[in-house]
Design a protein around this motif. Sequence first.
Motif, PDB file in Angstrom:
ATOM      1  N   TRP A 228      39.523  43.786  33.472  1.00  0.00           N
ATOM      2  CA  TRP A 228      40.430  44.935  33.320  1.00  0.00           C
ATOM      3  C   TRP A 228      39.829  46.148  33.993  1.00  0.00           C
ATOM      4  O   TRP A 228      38.630  46.399  33.862  1.00  0.00           O
ATOM      5  N   VAL A 229      40.671  46.905  34.672  1.00  0.00           N
ATOM      6  CA  VAL A 229      40.241  48.191  35.215  1.00  0.00           C
ATOM      7  C   VAL A 229      41.078  49.268  34.525  1.00  0.00           C
ATOM      8  O   VAL A 229      42.305  49.146  34.431  1.00  0.00           O
ATOM      9  N   ILE A 230      40.404  50.294  34.015  1.00  0.00           N
ATOM     10  CA  ILE A 230      41.108  51.373  33.300  1.00  0.00           C
ATOM     11  C   ILE A 230      40.630  52.736  33.809  1.00  0.00           C
ATOM     12  O   ILE A 230      39.753  52.805  34.672  1.00  0.00           O
TER      13      ILE A 230
ATOM     14  N   TYR B 118      46.373  50.321  33.008  1.00  0.00           N
ATOM     15  CA  TYR B 118      45.371  49.251  33.022  1.00  0.00           C
ATOM     16  C   TYR B 118      45.782  48.240  34.074  1.00  0.00           C
ATOM     17  O   TYR B 118      46.948  47.839  34.132  1.00  0.00           O
ATOM     18  N   ASP B 119      44.862  47.836  34.912  1.00  0.00           N
ATOM     19  CA  ASP B 119      45.147  46.798  35.902  1.00  0.00           C
ATOM     20  C   ASP B 119      44.368  45.551  35.546  1.00  0.00           C
ATOM     21  O   ASP B 119      43.187  45.636  35.185  1.00  0.00           O
ATOM     22  N   LEU B 120      45.018  44.406  35.652  1.00  0.00           N
ATOM     23  CA  LEU B 120      44.326  43.144  35.454  1.00  0.00           C
ATOM     24  C   LEU B 120      43.970  42.598  36.840  1.00  0.00           C
ATOM     25  O   LEU B 120      44.851  42.386  37.673  1.00  0.00           O
TER      26      LEU B 120
ATOM     27  N   GLU C  54      44.815  49.283  24.103  1.00  0.00           N
ATOM     28  CA  GLU C  54      44.034  48.088  23.787  1.00  0.00           C
ATOM     29  C   GLU C  54      44.892  46.972  23.201  1.00  0.00           C
ATOM     30  O   GLU C  54      44.580  45.794  23.366  1.00  0.00           O
ATOM     31  N   ASP C  55      45.973  47.341  22.498  1.00  0.00           N
ATOM     32  CA  ASP C  55      46.849  46.309  21.914  1.00  0.00           C
ATOM     33  C   ASP C  55      47.540  45.501  23.010  1.00  0.00           C
ATOM     34  O   ASP C  55      47.630  44.279  22.937  1.00  0.00           O
ATOM     35  N   VAL C  56      48.051  46.221  24.011  1.00  0.00           N
ATOM     36  CA  VAL C  56      48.743  45.514  25.102  1.00  0.00           C
ATOM     37  C   VAL C  56      47.734  44.643  25.855  1.00  0.00           C
ATOM     38  O   VAL C  56      47.997  43.472  26.154  1.00  0.00           O
TER      39      VAL C  56
ATOM     40  N   PRO D  81      56.684  55.138  20.372  1.00  0.00           N
ATOM     41  CA  PRO D  81      55.584  54.996  21.338  1.00  0.00           C
ATOM     42  C   PRO D  81      55.619  53.571  21.883  1.00  0.00           C
ATOM     43  O   PRO D  81      55.887  52.638  21.124  1.00  0.00           O
ATOM     44  N   HIS D  82      55.394  53.402  23.177  1.00  0.00           N
ATOM     45  CA  HIS D  82      55.477  52.053  23.746  1.00  0.00           C
ATOM     46  C   HIS D  82      54.667  51.927  25.019  1.00  0.00           C
ATOM     47  O   HIS D  82      54.272  52.931  25.614  1.00  0.00           O
ATOM     48  N   GLY D  83      54.442  50.683  25.399  1.00  0.00           N
ATOM     49  CA  GLY D  83      53.701  50.419  26.625  1.00  0.00           C
ATOM     50  C   GLY D  83      53.929  48.977  27.031  1.00  0.00           C
ATOM     51  O   GLY D  83      54.455  48.177  26.249  1.00  0.00           O
ATOM     52  N   GLY D  84      53.544  48.644  28.245  1.00  0.00           N
ATOM     53  CA  GLY D  84      53.796  47.277  28.695  1.00  0.00           C
ATOM     54  C   GLY D  84      53.041  46.957  29.953  1.00  0.00           C
ATOM     55  O   GLY D  84      52.072  47.641  30.325  1.00  0.00           O
TER      56      GLY D  84
END
Length: 467
Positions: free
Chosen positions: A307-309, A355-357, A247-249, A408-411
């Motif tokens: 957003w699609v998750i 997650y796809d935008l 959710e942060d990203v 921990p990371h994401g992008g």
Amino acid sequence: MQRTWIEETTNLVGKSVRLNGWAHRIRKMGDKLVFVDLRDGSGIAQVVFYKPDLAPDVCAKVDELKPEYVLEVEGVVQKRGEKQVNTDLATGTIEIGAKTVSILNTSQTPPFPIDQDTSSVGESVRLKYRYLDLRTQRMQNHLRLRSKWVQACREYLFGQRFVEIETPLLTKATPEGSRDFVVPSRLQPGKFFALPQSPQQYKQLLMCSGFERYFQTARAMRDEDLRADRGFEHTQVDIEMSFVEREDVMRMVEEMITHAAEKLGFTIREKPFPLISYQDAMVKYGADKFDMRSEEEKAKGVLAYAWVIDFPFFERDIKTGKWTFTHNPFSNPLPEYLEDHLAGRNIEKILTSQYDLVCNGFESGGGSIRAHKPEVLEATYKIMGYDQKEIESSIGHMLEAFRYGAPPHGGIGLGVERNLMNLTGEAALREVVAFPMTASGVTSVMDAPSKLDDATLQELCIKTCEK
Ligand code: ASP
């Protein structure tokens, strides 16, 4: 005299100016009067040559003028009478009363008119003369909008402690799903670099390096079959962040996209962006990319982001029958599936943190929270049928990096062309790229790919064969 941009002339009524640009349109009215619409990088202004007031050598030059001649004009900015105002021109309230003109360069007759939209001109002519195509108003607008959009994203990211870092173009073939472009190594004959399909692994390594917030407008190359909306190379606003959850990203990207769109005057259909699971999207729209706009919203160029998750992590490869990733092998599964993931159990049920935008029916970006523990990434590859040796050779360097305190990371990666296609309403990638390829994979203006001479091939230890 210093050069004045055409756009600025409206504030300079009564002043002498020097303008530089191209003869966009020329209209001769009888013997005495010639109107030239002069075009520079900021706009178009009408220049009036009234021959009875001009020196004979100036009149002679005016008679020579043809479209696309490169000119330097000196004259006085004059306010137009109310009836003469041209509402089609941003400078329509003024005109330039020319005193002199210099022809800085002549021009052959262009292969298509520069003062018109080139949408209906044949692709091969447009791309052969791409530098002329790019002079047209529509193409100028598109590329300037592209620059502003990227600038707005940058602006936002710099305000959020992001660091812009470049990653290598000559790198290692990676298992990201598409065919690599390869580059032979001269110093290590018989070995090849691959051009990056994305900076995925490097940006994750930068998280291991402690940068915490990285971005780059990155070039990415994939040797895929070409379509109107897909080229060999594309640019992405590529982002990675440490100590974040999904959710942060998503929140950060949403703020950036909103900042850029609204700064450029676009309307977003719904804020916050609606959120939908892959499963619900398939039921509701029959696809994971969908267009929520009404006909009226489409006509107005409204941007409908969503957003699609909750995508499945794995699917069966049609050819081999083995499990393969649906989006990104470097993703973490959603926390509730971690145990199954590590055990290689209930594989079809495992959901990924992807997650796809989506915007106006297209994917404008995609990313995930990554596996930052070696055992999780290793488990992904085991599920895909890699043995220990294959795991080591393809992602051993990532597993090793993760053993030294990887956070921990994401992008996410946001396709610049796709986003610009949405902003401009263009259906073809080439309308938002300066020098695109033809449909058959040949570059604009320059003729590539091309053959190498024998000496170069020999230096690279490469033998070619006929297909
Ligand atoms: N590497 C992904 C891509 O190029 C984007 C990401 O997950 O950050 O699609």
